[in-house]
Motif scaffolding. Structure first.
Motif: not given
Length: 267
Positions: A46-66
């Motif tokens: 769970f820890g690995l998949f939680l970290g992968v999913s949260i980081l993926g969500m942040i990188l995919a939606g929380c960096i303007p333009c990039v």
């Protein structure tokens, strides 16, 4: 020059071979099984998949333009991690960046998937600006125009939702196909659309179920959504595997039945 054309022909032949060997099931998705098996998969690490999913969500939606350009490769990498775990292989955090090895096709798919949101945001901003201009006049004669803009916003919003859902169905399998089978954009879109509409009912019900899970996660002090996201990714990965069985195993002749995937159906 002759060598270039020979290499080009080899690449095309390889792509045609991949397409011809890629079979998919129709009506193969069982939404309840995808979610329950997704939870079983995530709970193993769970820890690995939680970290992968949260980081993926942040990188995919929380960096303007990039984020607009890297969302496709990031999500493809997240799927790669889940698919490798499903195969019983050793996975690690760094695998989520595997999507950057197919950066261009994954980026294109990500951009296409973002079209409804981009259009919706642009129209919403335009209507808001126009409405502010009308309100600033302070004249009751423009009340009808303001109401008209509100109705237009509702109509456009509904159209964007419809277009977004059509794109979701058509591209539901595109990123997993690209990262697992190294397909080009055109082939991935064509195959994903064929498989997506052949499994329309399953994807539709799975989307509703995942939406309810997301709402439940938000209701739990908002932080619950972070614990739901890995299960949603895993459920989508299982839906992909139910529709696209592995064909690279020794002695492969025909796709195994969907019940062979998902740690056993009906859990």
């Amino acid at each position: 020059m002759a060598m270039f054309f020979q290499q080009k022909i080899l690449v095309l032949n390889l792509q045609e071979k991949i397409m011809s060997q890629t079979e998919f099931y129709r009506g193969a998705i069982s939404p309840g099984d995808c979610v329950s098996n997704g939870w079983n998969l995530v709970s193993q690490n769970f820890g690995l998949f939680l970290g992968v999913s949260i980081l993926g969500m942040i990188l995919a939606g929380c960096i303007p333009c990039v984020s607009l350009f890297i969302s496709g490769p990031i999500i493809a990498g997240v799927y790669y991690v889940f698919l490798r775990q499903m195969n019983g292989e050793q996975v690690d955090f760094g695998m989520m960046f595997k999507g950057f090895e197919v950066f261009v096709p994954a980026m294109v798919i990500g951009l296409i998937m973002a079209i409804p949101e981009i259009i919706g945001q642009g129209i919403r901003i335009s209507i808001n600006v126009a409405d502010i201009g009308i309100q600033s006049q302070g004249d009751g004669r423009y009340a009808g125009l303001s109401a008209g803009l509100a109705i237009l916003a509702v109509i456009v919003g509904l159209l964007v939702i419809v277009v977004g859902f059509v794109i979701r169905i058509s591209l539901f399998f595109a990123l997993p196909l690209i990262v697992e089978k190294n397909m080009g954009v055109g082939d991935a879109i064509k195959l994903s659309a064929s498989a997506g509409w052949a499994n329309f009912g399953g994807i539709f019900l799975l989307s509703i179920l995942e939406g309810l899970m997301a709402i439940a996660g938000i209701l739990v002090f908002c932080v619950g959504i972070f614990f739901v996201i890995p299960i949603i990714y895993a459920a989508n990965a299982f839906a992909y595997r139910q529709v696209f069985p592995q064909t690279n195993q020794p002695g492969y002749n025909a796709p195994p039945p969907p019940t062979d995937y998902g740690f056993g159906q009906g859990m």
